[in-house]
Design a protein around this motif. Structure first.
Motif, PDB file in Angstrom:
ATOM      1  N   MET A   1     -18.605  15.270  -1.468  1.00  0.00           N
ATOM      2  CA  MET A   1     -18.010  14.577  -2.588  1.00  0.00           C
ATOM      3  C   MET A   1     -17.786  15.594  -3.706  1.00  0.00           C
ATOM      4  N   LEU A   2     -16.677  15.482  -4.380  1.00  0.00           N
ATOM      5  CA  LEU A   2     -16.380  16.379  -5.487  1.00  0.00           C
ATOM      6  C   LEU A   2     -17.263  16.054  -6.684  1.00  0.00           C
ATOM      7  N   SER A   3     -17.636  17.081  -7.401  1.00  0.00           N
ATOM      8  CA  SER A   3     -18.433  16.910  -8.608  1.00  0.00           C
ATOM      9  C   SER A   3     -17.599  16.217  -9.687  1.00  0.00           C
ATOM     10  N   PRO A   4     -18.225  15.342 -10.475  1.00  0.00           N
ATOM     11  CA  PRO A   4     -17.509  14.705 -11.576  1.00  0.00           C
ATOM     12  C   PRO A   4     -17.416  15.598 -12.823  1.00  0.00           C
ATOM     13  N   CYS A   5     -17.809  16.841 -12.706  1.00  0.00           N
ATOM     14  CA  CYS A   5     -17.780  17.765 -13.837  1.00  0.00           C
ATOM     15  C   CYS A   5     -16.363  17.884 -14.384  1.00  0.00           C
ATOM     16  N   VAL A   6     -16.267  17.862 -15.717  1.00  0.00           N
ATOM     17  CA  VAL A   6     -14.971  18.019 -16.381  1.00  0.00           C
ATOM     18  C   VAL A   6     -14.944  19.294 -17.234  1.00  0.00           C
ATOM     19  N   ALA A   7     -15.919  20.173 -17.002  1.00  0.00           N
ATOM     20  CA  ALA A   7     -16.023  21.471 -17.685  1.00  0.00           C
ATOM     21  C   ALA A   7     -16.098  21.333 -19.204  1.00  0.00           C
ATOM     22  N   ARG A   8     -16.799  20.312 -19.661  1.00  0.00           N
ATOM     23  CA  ARG A   8     -17.061  20.115 -21.096  1.00  0.00           C
ATOM     24  C   ARG A   8     -18.558  19.906 -21.263  1.00  0.00           C
ATOM     25  N   CYS A   9     -19.330  20.800 -20.683  1.00  0.00           N
ATOM     26  CA  CYS A   9     -20.782  20.650 -20.635  1.00  0.00           C
ATOM     27  C   CYS A   9     -21.412  20.715 -22.015  1.00  0.00           C
ATOM     28  N   GLY A  10     -22.216  19.765 -22.287  1.00  0.00           N
ATOM     29  CA  GLY A  10     -23.001  19.703 -23.508  1.00  0.00           C
ATOM     30  C   GLY A  10     -23.930  18.514 -23.395  1.00  0.00           C
ATOM     31  N   LEU A  11     -25.163  18.714 -23.749  1.00  0.00           N
ATOM     32  CA  LEU A  11     -26.161  17.672 -23.561  1.00  0.00           C
ATOM     33  C   LEU A  11     -26.460  16.939 -24.863  1.00  0.00           C
ATOM     34  N   ASN A  12     -26.758  15.646 -24.721  1.00  0.00           N
ATOM     35  CA  ASN A  12     -27.257  14.917 -25.881  1.00  0.00           C
ATOM     36  C   ASN A  12     -28.769  15.108 -25.939  1.00  0.00           C
ATOM     37  N   ASP A  13     -29.427  14.433 -26.846  1.00  0.00           N
ATOM     38  CA  ASP A  13     -30.875  14.623 -27.004  1.00  0.00           C
ATOM     39  C   ASP A  13     -31.682  14.121 -25.812  1.00  0.00           C
ATOM     40  N   GLU A  14     -31.078  13.299 -24.956  1.00  0.00           N
ATOM     41  CA  GLU A  14     -31.760  12.781 -23.765  1.00  0.00           C
ATOM     42  C   GLU A  14     -31.381  13.561 -22.515  1.00  0.00           C
ATOM     43  N   ASP A  15     -30.705  14.684 -22.676  1.00  0.00           N
ATOM     44  CA  ASP A  15     -30.283  15.575 -21.588  1.00  0.00           C
ATOM     45  C   ASP A  15     -29.213  14.985 -20.680  1.00  0.00           C
ATOM     46  N   TYR A  16     -28.363  14.120 -21.234  1.00  0.00           N
ATOM     47  CA  TYR A  16     -27.183  13.647 -20.516  1.00  0.00           C
ATOM     48  C   TYR A  16     -25.991  14.450 -21.000  1.00  0.00           C
ATOM     49  N   CYS A  17     -25.136  14.876 -20.064  1.00  0.00           N
ATOM     50  CA  CYS A  17     -23.940  15.614 -20.412  1.00  0.00           C
ATOM     51  C   CYS A  17     -22.916  14.628 -20.969  1.00  0.00           C
ATOM     52  N   ILE A  18     -22.367  14.948 -22.116  1.00  0.00           N
ATOM     53  CA  ILE A  18     -21.373  14.079 -22.740  1.00  0.00           C
ATOM     54  C   ILE A  18     -19.982  14.332 -22.145  1.00  0.00           C
ATOM     55  N   GLY A  19     -19.870  15.318 -21.278  1.00  0.00           N
ATOM     56  CA  GLY A  19     -18.610  15.557 -20.578  1.00  0.00           C
ATOM     57  C   GLY A  19     -18.491  14.699 -19.322  1.00  0.00           C
ATOM     58  N   CYS A  20     -19.525  14.747 -18.464  1.00  0.00           N
ATOM     59  CA  CYS A  20     -19.457  14.019 -17.181  1.00  0.00           C
ATOM     60  C   CYS A  20     -20.434  12.848 -17.103  1.00  0.00           C
ATOM     61  N   PHE A  21     -21.344  12.754 -18.079  1.00  0.00           N
ATOM     62  CA  PHE A  21     -22.293  11.651 -18.195  1.00  0.00           C
ATOM     63  C   PHE A  21     -23.411  11.675 -17.160  1.00  0.00           C
ATOM     64  N   ARG A  22     -23.597  12.829 -16.523  1.00  0.00           N
ATOM     65  CA  ARG A  22     -24.744  12.971 -15.620  1.00  0.00           C
ATOM     66  C   ARG A  22     -25.925  13.539 -16.391  1.00  0.00           C
ATOM     67  N   HIS A  23     -27.134  13.209 -15.932  1.00  0.00           N
ATOM     68  CA  HIS A  23     -28.351  13.797 -16.488  1.00  0.00           C
ATOM     69  C   HIS A  23     -28.462  15.218 -15.967  1.00  0.00           C
ATOM     70  N   ILE A  24     -29.131  16.085 -16.702  1.00  0.00           N
ATOM     71  CA  ILE A  24     -29.252  17.474 -16.277  1.00  0.00           C
ATOM     72  C   ILE A  24     -29.863  17.576 -14.880  1.00  0.00           C
ATOM     73  N   ASP A  25     -30.811  16.701 -14.553  1.00  0.00           N
ATOM     74  CA  ASP A  25     -31.406  16.721 -13.204  1.00  0.00           C
ATOM     75  C   ASP A  25     -30.335  16.471 -12.143  1.00  0.00           C
ATOM     76  N   GLU A  26     -29.429  15.557 -12.415  1.00  0.00           N
ATOM     77  CA  GLU A  26     -28.356  15.235 -11.472  1.00  0.00           C
ATOM     78  C   GLU A  26     -27.358  16.383 -11.358  1.00  0.00           C
ATOM     79  N   ILE A  27     -27.105  17.049 -12.458  1.00  0.00           N
ATOM     80  CA  ILE A  27     -26.174  18.177 -12.453  1.00  0.00           C
ATOM     81  C   ILE A  27     -26.743  19.323 -11.627  1.00  0.00           C
ATOM     82  N   VAL A  28     -27.995  19.677 -11.904  1.00  0.00           N
ATOM     83  CA  VAL A  28     -28.619  20.815 -11.230  1.00  0.00           C
ATOM     84  C   VAL A  28     -28.794  20.551  -9.742  1.00  0.00           C
TER      85      VAL A  28
END
Length: 77
Positions: A1-28
């Motif tokens: 499956m293709l990654s939902p990454c949109v190359a706008r990585c940046g985390l909120n205070d709860e470690d969710y990416c505001i670009g793709c909305f995955r948690h850092i654990d899910e991204i890694v």
């Protein structure tokens, strides 16, 4: 499956990416997750997008943060 990454990585205070909305654990762990796990994550993204709409990136997803998360996840396995 293709990654939902949109190359706008940046985390909120709860470690969710505001670009793709995955948690850092899910991204890694994306590359090692099964297709079923990836699909389950993707099903959650529309709700997260709504939840975080208008939010701004609070923290850059740095290499250091990535490596720390990778090490923490390896300890869990």
């Amino acid at each position: 499956m293709l990654s939902p990454c949109v190359a706008r990585c940046g985390l909120n205070d709860e470690d969710y990416c505001i670009g793709c909305f995955r948690h850092i654990d899910e991204i890694v762990s994306w590359r090692t997750s099964s297709e079923a796990q990836q699909a389950a994550i993707c099903q959650q993204l529309p709700a997260r997008k709504t939840l975080f709409e208008g939010a701004e990136n609070q923290h850059i997803l740095s290499r250091e943060k990535w490596l720390q998360t990778e090490a923490r996840l390896a300890k869990k396995a």
